[in-house]
Motif scaffolding. Sequence first.
Motif: not given
Length: 147
Positions: A106-107, A135-137
Amino acid sequence: MVRVQQQEEERQGVTGIALSAAAGLGLGVIGGMILRELLGSVSTEPVRQAVRRLSRPGIDRTGIDPQEVERSIYEAIAGDPDTQALEVEATALGDGLVELTGTVPSELDRQLAGDVARSVVGAEVVVNRILVEGSDRVASDPESESS
Protein backbone atom coordinates in the motif's frame (compact mmCIF):
# COMPACT_ATOMS: atom_id res chain seq x y z
CA MET A 1 21.75 55.13 -51.10
CA VAL A 2 22.88 51.53 -50.46
CA ARG A 3 24.23 52.55 -47.03
CA VAL A 4 20.89 54.12 -46.05
CA GLN A 5 19.10 50.92 -47.08
CA GLN A 6 21.46 48.80 -44.95
CA GLN A 7 20.89 51.04 -41.92
CA GLU A 8 17.12 50.82 -42.38
CA GLU A 9 17.30 47.00 -42.62
CA GLU A 10 19.44 46.87 -39.45
CA ARG A 11 16.90 49.04 -37.58
CA GLN A 12 14.08 46.77 -38.72
CA GLY A 13 16.06 43.72 -37.61
CA VAL A 14 16.72 45.20 -34.15
CA THR A 15 13.09 46.26 -33.83
CA GLY A 16 11.96 42.74 -34.79
CA ILE A 17 14.25 41.20 -32.18
CA ALA A 18 13.02 43.61 -29.50
CA LEU A 19 9.38 42.90 -30.32
CA SER A 20 9.98 39.15 -30.29
CA ALA A 21 11.73 39.36 -26.93
CA ALA A 22 8.90 41.43 -25.45
CA ALA A 23 6.29 39.01 -26.78
CA GLY A 24 8.23 36.05 -25.38
CA LEU A 25 8.52 37.71 -21.99
CA GLY A 26 4.81 38.50 -21.94
CA LEU A 27 3.84 34.97 -22.89
CA GLY A 28 6.22 33.57 -20.28
CA VAL A 29 4.71 35.70 -17.53
CA ILE A 30 1.16 34.79 -18.54
CA GLY A 31 2.09 31.09 -18.78
CA GLY A 32 3.70 31.25 -15.35
CA MET A 33 0.60 32.83 -13.85
CA ILE A 34 -1.63 30.15 -15.39
CA LEU A 35 0.63 27.34 -14.15
CA ARG A 36 0.69 28.86 -10.67
CA GLU A 37 -3.11 28.84 -10.60
CA LEU A 38 -3.27 25.25 -11.86
CA LEU A 39 -0.51 23.94 -9.60
CA GLY A 40 -1.03 26.27 -6.67
CA SER A 41 -1.82 23.44 -4.28
CA VAL A 42 1.43 21.55 -4.98
CA SER A 43 3.58 21.52 -1.87
CA THR A 44 7.17 22.70 -2.17
CA GLU A 45 7.97 21.66 1.39
CA PRO A 46 9.74 18.36 0.50
CA VAL A 47 12.14 20.25 -1.77
CA ARG A 48 12.76 22.87 0.90
CA GLN A 49 13.49 20.16 3.48
CA ALA A 50 15.96 18.44 1.16
CA VAL A 51 17.78 21.70 0.50
CA ARG A 52 17.88 22.45 4.24
CA ARG A 53 19.28 19.00 4.97
CA LEU A 54 21.97 19.35 2.34
CA SER A 55 22.94 22.82 3.43
CA ARG A 56 23.04 22.21 7.19
CA PRO A 57 26.25 23.75 8.48
CA GLY A 58 28.43 21.72 10.79
CA ILE A 59 27.54 18.27 9.47
CA ASP A 60 30.60 16.33 8.41
CA ARG A 61 29.37 13.76 5.92
CA THR A 62 32.86 12.51 5.10
CA GLY A 63 33.00 10.29 8.20
CA ILE A 64 29.67 8.56 7.55
CA ASP A 65 30.10 5.08 6.09
CA PRO A 66 27.40 4.42 3.44
CA GLN A 67 27.33 0.70 4.30
CA GLU A 68 26.68 1.56 7.96
CA VAL A 69 23.81 3.82 6.87
CA GLU A 70 22.33 0.94 4.85
CA ARG A 71 22.66 -1.45 7.79
CA SER A 72 21.02 1.09 10.09
CA ILE A 73 18.10 1.52 7.70
CA TYR A 74 17.58 -2.25 7.43
CA GLU A 75 17.67 -2.51 11.24
CA ALA A 76 15.24 0.40 11.64
CA ILE A 77 12.78 -1.07 9.12
CA ALA A 78 13.04 -4.55 10.69
CA GLY A 79 12.63 -3.08 14.17
CA ASP A 80 9.50 -1.09 13.41
CA PRO A 81 6.30 -3.16 13.78
CA ASP A 82 4.65 -1.27 10.91
CA THR A 83 7.46 -1.93 8.42
CA GLN A 84 9.16 -5.13 9.57
CA ALA A 85 7.34 -7.36 7.05
CA LEU A 86 8.12 -5.11 4.07
CA GLU A 87 10.63 -6.18 1.44
CA VAL A 88 12.51 -2.94 0.90
CA GLU A 89 16.07 -2.41 -0.28
CA ALA A 90 18.15 0.57 0.77
CA THR A 91 21.17 1.78 -1.18
CA ALA A 92 23.33 4.49 0.37
CA LEU A 93 24.83 6.47 -2.49
CA GLY A 94 27.09 8.60 -0.28
CA ASP A 95 26.90 12.18 0.98
CA GLY A 96 23.74 11.38 2.93
CA LEU A 97 21.78 10.28 -0.16
CA VAL A 98 19.81 7.02 0.13
CA GLU A 99 17.60 5.27 -2.42
CA LEU A 100 14.78 2.94 -1.38
CA THR A 101 13.44 0.33 -3.80
CA GLY A 102 11.10 -2.63 -3.61
CA THR A 103 7.39 -3.33 -3.79
CA VAL A 104 4.91 -2.91 -0.94
CA PRO A 105 1.17 -3.59 -0.55
CA SER A 106 0.00 0.00 0.00
CA GLU A 107 0.87 3.67 -0.32
CA LEU A 108 0.87 3.91 3.48
CA ASP A 109 3.55 1.19 3.65
CA ARG A 110 5.60 3.11 1.08
CA GLN A 111 5.37 6.29 3.15
CA LEU A 112 6.14 4.51 6.42
CA ALA A 113 9.27 2.89 4.98
CA GLY A 114 10.44 6.29 3.74
CA ASP A 115 9.79 7.90 7.12
CA VAL A 116 11.70 5.17 8.95
CA ALA A 117 14.64 5.52 6.56
CA ARG A 118 14.69 9.31 7.01
CA SER A 119 14.96 8.86 10.77
CA VAL A 120 18.35 7.13 10.43
CA VAL A 121 21.44 9.23 11.11
CA GLY A 122 23.32 9.67 7.85
CA ALA A 123 20.22 9.40 5.66
CA GLU A 124 19.91 13.09 4.90
CA VAL A 125 17.99 12.76 1.62
CA VAL A 126 15.89 9.66 0.91
CA VAL A 127 14.75 9.01 -2.65
CA ASN A 128 11.73 6.76 -2.25
CA ARG A 129 11.36 4.63 -5.39
CA ILE A 130 9.29 1.94 -3.70
CA LEU A 131 6.43 0.70 -5.89
CA VAL A 132 2.91 0.00 -4.65
CA GLU A 133 1.41 -3.33 -5.75
CA GLY A 134 -1.54 -2.84 -8.08
CA SER A 135 -0.92 0.90 -8.46
CA ASP A 136 2.49 1.25 -10.04
CA ARG A 137 3.41 -0.44 -13.27
CA VAL A 138 6.80 -2.00 -13.72
CA ALA A 139 8.48 -1.80 -17.11
CA SER A 140 8.30 -5.27 -18.55
CA ASP A 141 11.28 -7.15 -19.94
CA PRO A 142 11.04 -7.08 -23.76
CA GLU A 143 12.62 -10.56 -24.02
CA SER A 144 9.96 -12.14 -21.79
CA GLU A 145 7.18 -10.63 -23.91
CA SER A 146 8.57 -12.03 -27.16
CA SER A 147 8.75 -15.63 -25.91
